[in-house]
Scaffold this active site. Structure first.
Site, short mmCIF file in Angstrom:
data_model
loop_
_atom_site.label_atom_id
_atom_site.label_comp_id
_atom_site.label_asym_id
_atom_site.label_seq_id
_atom_site.Cartn_x
_atom_site.Cartn_y
_atom_site.Cartn_z
N LYS A 13 0.83 -1.21 0.00
CA LYS A 13 0.00 0.00 0.00
C LYS A 13 0.86 1.27 0.00
CE LYS A 13 -2.12 -1.12 3.84
NZ LYS A 13 -1.42 -2.38 4.12
N ARG A 88 -9.48 0.90 8.94
CA ARG A 88 -9.03 -0.45 9.27
C ARG A 88 -10.10 -1.22 10.02
NH1 ARG A 88 -3.24 0.59 8.95
NH2 ARG A 88 -2.12 -1.37 9.04
N ARG A 127 11.48 -5.30 5.10
CA ARG A 127 11.10 -3.88 4.91
C ARG A 127 12.01 -2.96 5.72
NH1 ARG A 127 4.97 -2.05 5.38
NH2 ARG A 127 5.00 -3.13 7.39
N ARG A 160 11.10 -1.35 11.27
CA ARG A 160 10.04 -1.08 12.23
C ARG A 160 10.01 -2.17 13.29
NH1 ARG A 160 4.87 0.06 8.47
NH2 ARG A 160 3.91 -1.04 10.21
N ARG A 171 -0.44 -9.22 13.79
CA ARG A 171 -1.03 -8.18 12.94
C ARG A 171 -1.89 -8.79 11.83
NH1 ARG A 171 4.01 -4.96 11.19
NH2 ARG A 171 2.55 -3.68 10.01
P1 ADP Z 1 1.21 -1.60 7.43
O1 ADP Z 1 2.14 -0.82 6.54
O2 ADP Z 1 1.84 -2.83 7.93
O3 ADP Z 1 -0.11 -1.84 6.80
P2 ADP Z 1 0.78 0.84 8.94
O4 ADP Z 1 2.03 1.59 8.80
O5 ADP Z 1 -0.37 1.26 8.08
O6 ADP Z 1 1.02 -0.73 8.75
O7 ADP Z 1 0.30 0.84 10.45
C1 ADP Z 1 1.17 0.46 11.49
C2 ADP Z 1 0.38 0.30 12.77
O8 ADP Z 1 -0.23 1.56 13.12
C3 ADP Z 1 -0.77 -0.69 12.70
O9 ADP Z 1 -0.35 -2.02 12.95
C4 ADP Z 1 -1.69 -0.16 13.80
O10 ADP Z 1 -1.23 -0.53 15.08
C5 ADP Z 1 -1.52 1.34 13.67
N1 ADP Z 1 -2.54 1.91 12.76
C6 ADP Z 1 -2.31 2.46 11.54
N2 ADP Z 1 -3.46 2.86 10.97
C7 ADP Z 1 -4.45 2.54 11.85
C8 ADP Z 1 -5.87 2.68 11.86
N3 ADP Z 1 -6.53 3.21 10.81
N4 ADP Z 1 -6.55 2.24 12.95
C9 ADP Z 1 -5.92 1.70 14.00
N5 ADP Z 1 -4.59 1.54 14.06
C10 ADP Z 1 -3.86 1.95 13.01
P1 ADP Z 2 2.14 -1.86 3.23
O1 ADP Z 2 2.13 -0.36 3.25
O2 ADP Z 2 0.94 -2.44 2.54
O3 ADP Z 2 2.36 -2.46 4.56
P2 ADP Z 2 4.74 -1.58 1.86
O4 ADP Z 2 4.43 -0.72 0.68
O5 ADP Z 2 5.46 -0.97 2.98
O6 ADP Z 2 3.38 -2.31 2.35
O7 ADP Z 2 5.52 -2.86 1.32
C1 ADP Z 2 5.94 -3.88 2.20
C2 ADP Z 2 7.34 -4.34 1.81
O8 ADP Z 2 7.29 -5.04 0.56
C3 ADP Z 2 8.32 -3.19 1.59
O9 ADP Z 2 9.58 -3.65 2.00
C4 ADP Z 2 8.27 -2.95 0.08
O10 ADP Z 2 9.50 -2.43 -0.41
C5 ADP Z 2 8.01 -4.35 -0.46
N1 ADP Z 2 7.14 -4.38 -1.64
C6 ADP Z 2 6.09 -3.57 -1.92
N2 ADP Z 2 5.48 -3.93 -3.07
C7 ADP Z 2 6.16 -5.01 -3.53
C8 ADP Z 2 6.01 -5.85 -4.70
N3 ADP Z 2 5.04 -5.65 -5.59
N4 ADP Z 2 6.91 -6.87 -4.84
C9 ADP Z 2 7.89 -7.08 -3.92
N5 ADP Z 2 8.07 -6.33 -2.81
C10 ADP Z 2 7.22 -5.30 -2.61
#
Ligand code: ADP
Ligand code: ADP
Ligand code: ZN
Length: 217
Positions: A13, A88, A127, A160, A171
């Site tokens: 994302k 979420r 990541r 992270r 998660r």
């Molecule tokens: P990811 O990239 O793994 O999807 P995020 O960076 O979006 O994770 O979020 C990291 C953490 O921040 C989540 O695991 C949650 O604890 C918190 N968080 C982020 N967005 C929300 C939300 N909309 N509601 C509740 N918690 C959130």
């Molecule tokens: P999210 O925000 O959904 O948690 P991220 O964009 O941070 O996900 O991506 C999670 C990890 O996977 C990061 O290390 C990113 O560089 C890698 N990644 C993202 N998209 C791809 C893809 N299409 N193929 C391989 N690795 C990816």
């Protein structure tokens, strides 16, 4: 354009959001990035959010809803936005709907980046993120040009704490229980679009552009 991104942690994302935000000139709003910034600055919001995030749990709805309400009132969201990591929970989705209804606005699409659970652990443990600008890298799949430094702003990249293997599985369970119901929620409203998140980053972006390009017309 008003868009939200859906998909499990590690789906890509944040990675896609950066490119979408550039191409379609809408602000990228990541609740995760906002929380991490507050945590590193030790603000009251950051201190509260950290308690939940470190355990892999969601930050309570009311806190998150108030935060997004505030952010969407910002001038830069007048003509659109891209939400990454919000909503979420269905409760957060309802709150967003109320907020948009009040402004006479509506969502254009909820874009789901679909990826099976077995892909996720590798993505998350590899990541590395920039806490300054929110850019996200992967040690294998998307390395930064200079080891450990952000391509965009030069800040140091970090892993992270919640990307540790133990927290990832918690998660994912929470995603399945609390966030996955939003897929049905948006599908029922005929707002869901889906891309295959297992493809390479560029190829996912191509699919995303196909969908958003049609909406823009
Ligand atoms: P990811 O990239 O793994 O999807 P995020 O960076 O979006 O994770 O979020 C990291 C953490 O921040 C989540 O695991 C949650 O604890 C918190 N968080 C982020 N967005 C929300 C939300 N909309 N509601 C509740 N918690 C959130
Ligand atoms: P999210 O925000 O959904 O948690 P991220 O964009 O941070 O996900 O991506 C999670 C990890 O996977 C990061 O290390 C990113 O560089 C890698 N990644 C993202 N998209 C791809 C893809 N299409 N193929 C391989 N690795 C990816
Ligand atoms: Zn950076």
């Amino acid at each position: 354009m008003r868009i939200i991104l859906l998909g499990p942690p590690g789906a890509g994302k944040g990675t896609q959001a950066k490119s979408i935000s550039n191409k379609f000139a809408i602000p990228h709003i990541s609740t995760g990035d906002i929380f991490r910034k507050n945590i590193s600055e030790k603000t009251p919001l950051g201190i509260e959010a950290k308690k939940h995030i470190d355990k892999g749990h969601l930050v309570p709805d009311q806190l998150t809803i108030d935060l997004i309400k505030d952010r969407l009132n910002n001038e830069d969201c007048k003509n659109g936005f891209l939400l990454d990591g919000y909503p979420r929970t269905v409760n957060q989705g309802e709150a967003l709907k109320t907020l948009l209804d009040e402004k006479g606005h509506s969502l254009d699409t909820a874009l789901l980046i679909e990826i099976p659970r077995e892909f996720i652990l590798n993505r998350m443990t590899g990541r590395r993120v920039c806490l300054t600008c929110g850019a996200s890298y992967h040690i294998k799949f998307n390395p930064s040009k200079v080891d450990g430094k952000c391509d965009v702003c030069g800040s140091e990249l970090v892993q992270r704490a919640d990307d540790a293997e133990e927290t990832v599985s918690e998660r994912l369970d929470i995603y399945e229980a609390q966030t996955q119901p939003l897929i049905r929620y948006y599908d029922d409203k005929k707002l869901l679009s889906v891309v295959d998140g297992t493809k390479a980053i560029d190829s996912v972006f191509e699919s995303v552009c196909g969908i958003l390009g049609e909406i823009e017309e």
